[in-house]
Write an enzyme that holds these catalytic residues in place. Structure first.
Site, PDB file in Angstrom:
ATOM      1  N   ASP A   1       0.808  -1.219   0.000  1.00 51.09           N
ATOM      2  CA  ASP A   1       0.000   0.000   0.000  1.00 51.09           C
ATOM      3  C   ASP A   1       0.841   1.270   0.000  1.00 51.09           C
ATOM      4  OD1 ASP A   1      -2.720  -0.383  -0.083  1.00 51.09           O
ATOM      5  OD2 ASP A   1      -2.866  -0.910   2.030  1.00 51.09           O
TER       6      ASP A   1
HETATM    7  C1  GLC Z   1      -0.884   2.767   5.925  1.00 57.26           C
HETATM    8  C2  GLC Z   1      -0.115   1.627   6.540  1.00 57.26           C
HETATM    9  C3  GLC Z   1      -0.201   0.390   5.713  1.00 57.26           C
HETATM   10  C4  GLC Z   1      -1.621   0.103   5.389  1.00 57.26           C
HETATM   11  C5  GLC Z   1      -2.324   1.310   4.786  1.00 57.26           C
HETATM   12  C6  GLC Z   1      -3.768   1.021   4.562  1.00 57.26           C
HETATM   13  O1  GLC Z   1      -0.298   3.153   4.763  1.00 57.26           O
HETATM   14  O2  GLC Z   1       1.211   1.949   6.726  1.00 57.26           O
HETATM   15  O3  GLC Z   1       0.361  -0.694   6.396  1.00 57.26           O
HETATM   16  O4  GLC Z   1      -1.698  -0.959   4.509  1.00 57.26           O
HETATM   17  O5  GLC Z   1      -2.197   2.410   5.608  1.00 57.26           O
HETATM   18  O6  GLC Z   1      -4.478   2.063   3.996  1.00 57.26           O
HETATM   19  C1  GLC Z   2      -1.519  -3.691   5.432  1.00 57.52           C
HETATM   20  C2  GLC Z   2      -2.756  -3.704   4.566  1.00 57.52           C
HETATM   21  C3  GLC Z   2      -2.595  -4.620   3.386  1.00 57.52           C
HETATM   22  C4  GLC Z   2      -1.320  -4.313   2.661  1.00 57.52           C
HETATM   23  C5  GLC Z   2      -0.124  -4.326   3.603  1.00 57.52           C
HETATM   24  C6  GLC Z   2       1.154  -3.877   2.936  1.00 57.52           C
HETATM   25  O1  GLC Z   2      -1.384  -4.893   6.092  1.00 57.52           O
HETATM   26  O2  GLC Z   2      -3.887  -4.091   5.315  1.00 57.52           O
HETATM   27  O3  GLC Z   2      -3.679  -4.523   2.520  1.00 57.52           O
HETATM   28  O4  GLC Z   2      -1.158  -5.247   1.642  1.00 57.52           O
HETATM   29  O5  GLC Z   2      -0.363  -3.460   4.688  1.00 57.52           O
HETATM   30  O6  GLC Z   2       1.142  -2.524   2.657  1.00 57.52           O
END
Ligand code: GLC
Ligand code: GLC
Length: 814
Positions: free
Chosen positions: A487
């Site tokens: 993400d």
């Molecule tokens: C933030 C977190 C990430 C997560 C994302 C979801 O970027 O660091 O881990 O997946 O939010 O929107």
């Molecule tokens: C968080 C989010 C997931 C994403 C991951 C890596 O766990 O929930 O959707 O893939 O972060 O960013």
């Protein structure tokens, strides 16, 4: 150092010291009514949606962060001394403190000056309520005159509004008290048709419902004036902060014990029958009273508890293993499976790290959660798949999240995460393999919940696959959109304003930045889709998918390989990410893991080489980091990934979620030693001895462990709600132990450590119990199978004749 121990026989983790490094929590409830409970009885409850139907209040960012919860106070009337048997909030030095976190229940007890008090908290199956069963025992040589006070603080339903909108909220709180039952009815006068109730099995000496009366001015939860005085005030809340507190007098002879039951519940009424009498403002309590008459007795509460135990025995009984490794056994047989239920229920919404007021259910996350859950309650997995698919967009793309209460896609986040649609294919594939329920593909499912847009679920999968084909970049690799699995790799964001969302801001048209990860995901999803299609008898269509897969593999070989490992992506300038040419972020785990698990490069050795590079450059004793070197400054063109200090979260943290991709990759090249070694590095039970460093619960996975660039390398964060649960469960059971659900039957392909002489397992699959013995006859992974004494060629055990209940499988590894 340890703060407790595993009681595997009882399927409990027993905490023996209340001041754990962080609150160590458990979940109550597994259907619609849920609670979070810490080892000191902190936490909150809600009905279905942690934001919109919050039952008890939680104060964010408190210190400690589990302050506020399901509290009991015991007061010795002779001395005026009082304490909390769960340690918080009074924090007296207790004797024999223990917190037993079990499957759907938690029991916290202790002893103080000869008085034992222990409370079991749980949510009965099929009910919207929680039960607290308190047992108090007088172990003194003389009689004791005690008072018990209960305490919860009500939330005014919408947890977000509750913690911000004080000019309104201090005026609206309302309760009713009838026969000692406290009813919380804020906003019931207008548009809410639900209320909550808090009751006690004993006659009361008093009660309180106004927080400030109970606490007294400038006094905290640890020293309420009502308890110091030993008498409730019978206060009725008008605005301010409604609470529920009962006051019970208990006289105990030496050796005498008493059980007291408290019930906290949630009730909805149909609008026409809200009030009783009809035109009054008085809650119609008929249903609540009926429920209460049932659960306010110890015998009925015990019976409900036994039902809950039996429910979990059945669920866990679906897959049980007996290997030479205690950490494997414990996690597979108890805790990892249990955590998979929690992630299925909560997605990433409510824990002590996920606030319950932010994210709903993630499209990507929930599809992956199915991998670890589908064998437990397939009917609920089916419903989830159809809900998820209903939020898919006509383009084949998907809303990134949806709200559990409304089941609608979340407009604030929208779509454009270009990996999302493929996870639906993997979720459906897992469901089909487990159940053989091919009919699900014919279910008519809408797009974006629009009536009239329904097509068979099968077409949703076709559109998922085509979504990527219509979005290829300059190298023929998939365009990344807002982000892929990571993400925080936001290649079209280019954000320079503080506070902007990295996930939703896009300043570029998105026509250049490409993801090698999505290419790997596309290959895996494409192979699954081709299998599914072949099963439907559409051979030509299956071939066309495989042709696209072959093309993508070739593109990865040409443009996704860096010489010794897989590249990660191309940025908006068409420059490589995850290459030896990059000063930072030279190699990433995602593509090494996902490409090898998808079987890419198996035939020409690049898979083995990518895994070798991973071992050399990314593996640490606490797990495998996301990338190396960590980013040491903010890169406008990479986004959130470079916003984190080195070693944390997506900037080179150990993201436990994708360690199992490498683990599965290692099984694909036949390396059981490496696979199991990686598995153990992040296995929470195996890390129990370093609880001071690890800090999170030793019985569940955390999302992240700080990477080698972090000053706190080895420290875990964000326990419970993480894709790590499903992926590790899937990796250990289906790839290392190799008992794998397949379209045509159960597959047996263990890739276990060479030192293991074998293992045993029981697996229930499509109504048949397989009793499995695996023996090692040689050092390799070559399998010979005997089913009920007869040799079977290959590694798949086809479904036995109809009516067969049990099958004995003998697996020999050569
Ligand atoms: C933030 C977190 C990430 C997560 C994302 C979801 O970027 O660091 O881990 O997946 O939010 O929107
Ligand atoms: C968080 C989010 C997931 C994403 C991951 C890596 O766990 O929930 O959707 O893939 O972060 O960013």
């Amino acid at each position: 150092m340890k703060y407790g121990y595993f009681d595997d026989r009882n399927r409990e983790y027993v905490i023996t010291q209340p001041d754990t490094p962080l609150p160590w929590i458990n979940y109550l409830g597994c259907q619609a009514y849920f609670g979070i409970i810490s080892n000191t009885a902190g936490g909150y409850s809600f009905y279905r949606d942690a934001r919109l139907r919050r039952i008890t209040r939680y104060r964010y960012n408190n210190a400690p962060f589990d302050l506020g919860g399901r509290y009991l106070y015991v007061r010795d009337d002779a001395s005026g001394e009082f304490w909390s048997p769960s340690w918080q909030p009074t924090r007296q030095q207790l004797e024999n403190y223990s917190c037993r976190h079990g499957l759907g229940y938690t029991t916290i007890g202790s002893r103080y000056q000869g008085i034992e008090a222990s409370t079991r908290y749980f949510v009965p199956l099929d009910e919207n309520l929680e039960i607290w069963q308190l047992t108090v025992t007088n172990d003194r040589p003389q009689a004791a005159e005690l008072c018990i006070f209960s305490l919860i603080e009500f939330c005014l339903w919408d947890a977000q509004d509750d913690s911000t909108n004080f000019q309104r909220n201090f005026n609206i709180g309302e309760v009713e008290v009838e026969n000692g039952v406290i009813y919380h009815k804020t906003e019931y006068r207008e548009r809410r048709d639900h209320f909550s109730f808090f009751a006690c099995s004993e006659p009361l000496a008093g009660f309180d419902t106004q927080r400030d009366t109970f606490l007294g001015p400038y006094r905290g939860w640890e020293n309420p004036i009502v308890i110091a005085r030993g008498q409730s005030c019978n206060s009725i809340a008008h605005g301010w902060a409604p609470i529920g507190s009962h006051h019970i007098k208990v006289a105990l002879e030496p050796g005498e014990s008493r059980q007291i039951v408290f019930v906290l519940g949630y009730q909805e009424n149909v609008r026409e029958e809200k009030f009783d009498p009809p035109n009054s403002q008085v809650i119609n309590k008929k249903k609540a009273k009926c429920t209460l008459s049932r659960y306010l007795t110890s015998a009925n509460a015990d019976a409900a508890f036994e039902k809950l135990r039996a429910y979990w025995d059945d669920l866990l009984g679906i897959c049980q293993v007996e290997t030479p490794d205690v950490h494997t056994n414990r996690m597979v047989n108890i805790w990892n499976a249990y955590q998979c239920m929690a992630t299925f229920n909560m997605s990433r919404s409510a824990s002590f790290y996920e606030s319950g007021i932010g994210r709903g259910l993630g499209f990507r996350d929930s599809n992956q959660d199915l991998l670890g859950f589908v064998h437990m309650v397939p009917e609920r997995a089916r419903e989830r798949i159809l809900d998820l698919a209903s939020t898919q967009l006509p383009t084949g793309g998907a809303y990134h999240q949806y709200q559990p209460l409304t089941k609608r896609g979340n407009n604030d986040i929208g779509g454009g995460f270009n990996d999302d649609p493929h996870w639906l294919i993997l979720g459906v594939a897992a469901y089909l393999k487990e159940t053989g329920d091919w009919g699900i593909l014919d279910e008519r499912v809408p797009y974006d919940n629009q009536p009239g847009s329904e097509t068979p679920l099968y077409e949703h999968l076709q559109r998922s696959f085509c979504y990527t084909l219509q979005r290829l970049g300059p190298h023929g690799l998939p365009l990344i959109g807002r982000a892929d699995w990571n993400d925080c790799l936001n290649l079209n964001c280019f954000s320079d304003s503080p506070g902007q969302s990295f996930q939703t801001t896009t300043n570029k048209d998105g026509k250049v930045a490409e993801s090698v990860f999505i290419a790997g995901l596309f290959v895996l999803a494409g192979c699954e889709l081709a299998e599914i299609t072949r099963h439907r008898g559409r051979t030509a269509e299956a071939h066309s998918y495989l042709a696209e897969v072959a093309k993508m593999k070739e593109t990865i070989r040409k443009h996704g390989w860096d010489g010794e490992w897989f590249l990660r992506a191309y940025d908006d300038f068409g420059r490589k990410i995850g290459s030896k040419e990059c000063p930072e972020g030279k190699i990433f785990i995602e593509t090494q893991g996902f490409c090898t698990l998808a079987g890419i490069g198996l035939e020409h050795g690049s898979a083995a080489q990518a895994l070798e590079s991973t071992r050399k450059l990314l593996a640490t004793k606490h797990g495998i980091v996301l990338h190396q070197p960590a980013y040491t400054r903010y890169y406008l063109e990479y986004g959130e990934i470079s916003s984190y200090p080195p070693g944390y979260k997506e900037n080179a943290g150990i993201f436990c979620h994708n360690n199992p991709w490498v683990i599965i990759g290692e099984t694909r090249v036949g390396n059981g030693d490496a696979a199991h070694d990686y598995y153990i590095r992040i296995n929470p039970s195996a890390r129990e001895g370093i609880s001071d460093l690890h800090r999170c619960e030793p019985y569940v996975y955390a999302q992240m462990i700080a990477g080698r660039d972090a000053p706190t390398h080895g420290e875990a964060k964000n326990s419970w709600l993480t894709g790590t649960a499903a992926w590790n469960y899937y990796a250990i059971t289906q790839w290392i132990l190799g008992i794998r659900a397949g379209y045509d039957g159960l597959v047996f392909e263990p890739v276990v450590p060479r030192a293991w002489r074998g293992f045993r397992a029981t697996r229930k699959f499509r109504g048949v119990t397989y009793n499995i013995t695996v023996d090692r006859a040689g050092p390799g992974n070559q399998v010979t199978l005997e089913v009920d004494g007869s040799a079977v060629s290959g590694s798949v055990v086809p479904p036995p004749p109809h009516g067969t209940k049990t099958v004995a499988v003998q697996v020999t590894l050569q």
